[in-house]
Design a protein around this motif. Structure first.
Motif, mmCIF file in Angstrom:
data_model
loop_
_atom_site.group_PDB
_atom_site.id
_atom_site.type_symbol
_atom_site.label_atom_id
_atom_site.label_comp_id
_atom_site.label_asym_id
_atom_site.label_seq_id
_atom_site.Cartn_x
_atom_site.Cartn_y
_atom_site.Cartn_z
ATOM 1 N N VAL A 169 0.855 -1.179 0.000
ATOM 2 C CA VAL A 169 0.000 0.000 0.000
ATOM 3 C C VAL A 169 0.892 1.230 0.000
ATOM 4 O O VAL A 169 1.808 1.342 0.811
ATOM 5 N N GLN A 184 -4.386 10.056 -0.027
ATOM 6 C CA GLN A 184 -4.425 9.202 -1.212
ATOM 7 C C GLN A 184 -3.775 7.874 -0.861
ATOM 8 O O GLN A 184 -2.805 7.832 -0.102
ATOM 9 N N VAL A 185 -4.324 6.798 -1.406
ATOM 10 C CA VAL A 185 -3.734 5.474 -1.262
ATOM 11 C C VAL A 185 -3.777 4.777 -2.607
ATOM 12 O O VAL A 185 -4.677 5.018 -3.412
ATOM 13 N N GLU A 186 -2.795 3.945 -2.835
ATOM 14 C CA GLU A 186 -2.762 3.091 -4.017
ATOM 15 C C GLU A 186 -2.325 1.710 -3.565
ATOM 16 O O GLU A 186 -1.478 1.579 -2.677
ATOM 17 N N GLU A 233 -11.883 -3.661 -2.395
ATOM 18 C CA GLU A 233 -10.989 -2.529 -2.668
ATOM 19 C C GLU A 233 -11.609 -1.223 -2.173
ATOM 20 O O GLU A 233 -10.914 -0.383 -1.592
ATOM 21 N N ARG A 253 -9.947 1.080 0.685
ATOM 22 C CA ARG A 253 -9.708 2.504 0.397
ATOM 23 C C ARG A 253 -10.435 3.386 1.416
ATOM 24 O O ARG A 253 -9.875 4.323 1.962
ATOM 25 N N SER A 254 -11.681 3.057 1.710
ATOM 26 C CA SER A 254 -12.471 3.821 2.669
ATOM 27 C C SER A 254 -11.830 3.800 4.056
ATOM 28 O O SER A 254 -11.722 4.836 4.724
ATOM 29 N N LEU A 303 -8.418 5.885 3.856
ATOM 30 C CA LEU A 303 -8.579 7.327 3.638
ATOM 31 C C LEU A 303 -9.216 8.040 4.824
ATOM 32 O O LEU A 303 -9.124 9.260 4.930
#
Length: 161
Positions: A103, A115-117, A127, A131-132, A135
């Motif tokens: 991550v 931001q995350v990827e 996903e 992400r939730s 973030l």
């Protein structure tokens, strides 16, 4: 539902966020800064980021439970060939390398995750949950001055910090 003898995924993910970063990055396509060359303040902050994400993933919330359930099923399906039927009874290390999810995390000047990827994990809902969860986090302190981003951490089932 957890299988008898299996480590609880929420707890495993809580213990699974490998705090050591494999590097700190200066944006997309930018130069890598290895752990051994990163200033100590960056490593301490990366540890703090890791602990923050660990807490979020271990939380007793609907979103965290859904992601943990997905991750557990993903491990059963995709890593089942190497996963033991149960955790070692002595509490020792698992006899295989647990699957990991890298991550990349960007933080704003106040220490909020902005931001995350991460690599595709094969399920849009999982996903979105991941992400939730990520973030919604704040580290509680600003990143050190001139720290390169993103901070890279790894999620891993069954690993110990």
């Amino acid at each position: 539902m957890n299988k008898p003898g299996k480590p609880r995924v929420a707890g495993a993910l809580g213990a699974a966020l490998l705090a050591l970063t494999h590097g700190v990055w200066a944006g997309t396509g930018a130069q890598h800064v290895s752990v051994d060359k990163a200033p100590q303040a960056w490593l301490v902050y990366a540890q703090r980021v890791s602990e923050t994400l660990q807490t979020a993933l271990s939380a007793d919330t609907e979103t965290a439970r859904r992601f943990n359930d997905y991750f557990s099923n993903w491990v059963d399906t995709d890593a089942g060939a190497v996963a033991p039927a149960s955790a070692p009874s002595d509490g020792g290390p698992l006899p295989f390398d647990p699957p990991t999810l890298k991550v990349r995390v960007w933080l704003d000047r106040a220490g909020h995750v902005e931001q995350v990827e991460f690599d595709d994990i094969g399920d849009d809902a999982a996903e979105a949950d991941l992400r939730s969860l990520l973030l919604a986090q704040t580290v509680g302190a600003p990143p050190p001055r001139l720290m390169k981003q993103p901070v890279v951490v790894r999620l891993s089932l069954g690993a110990e910090l």
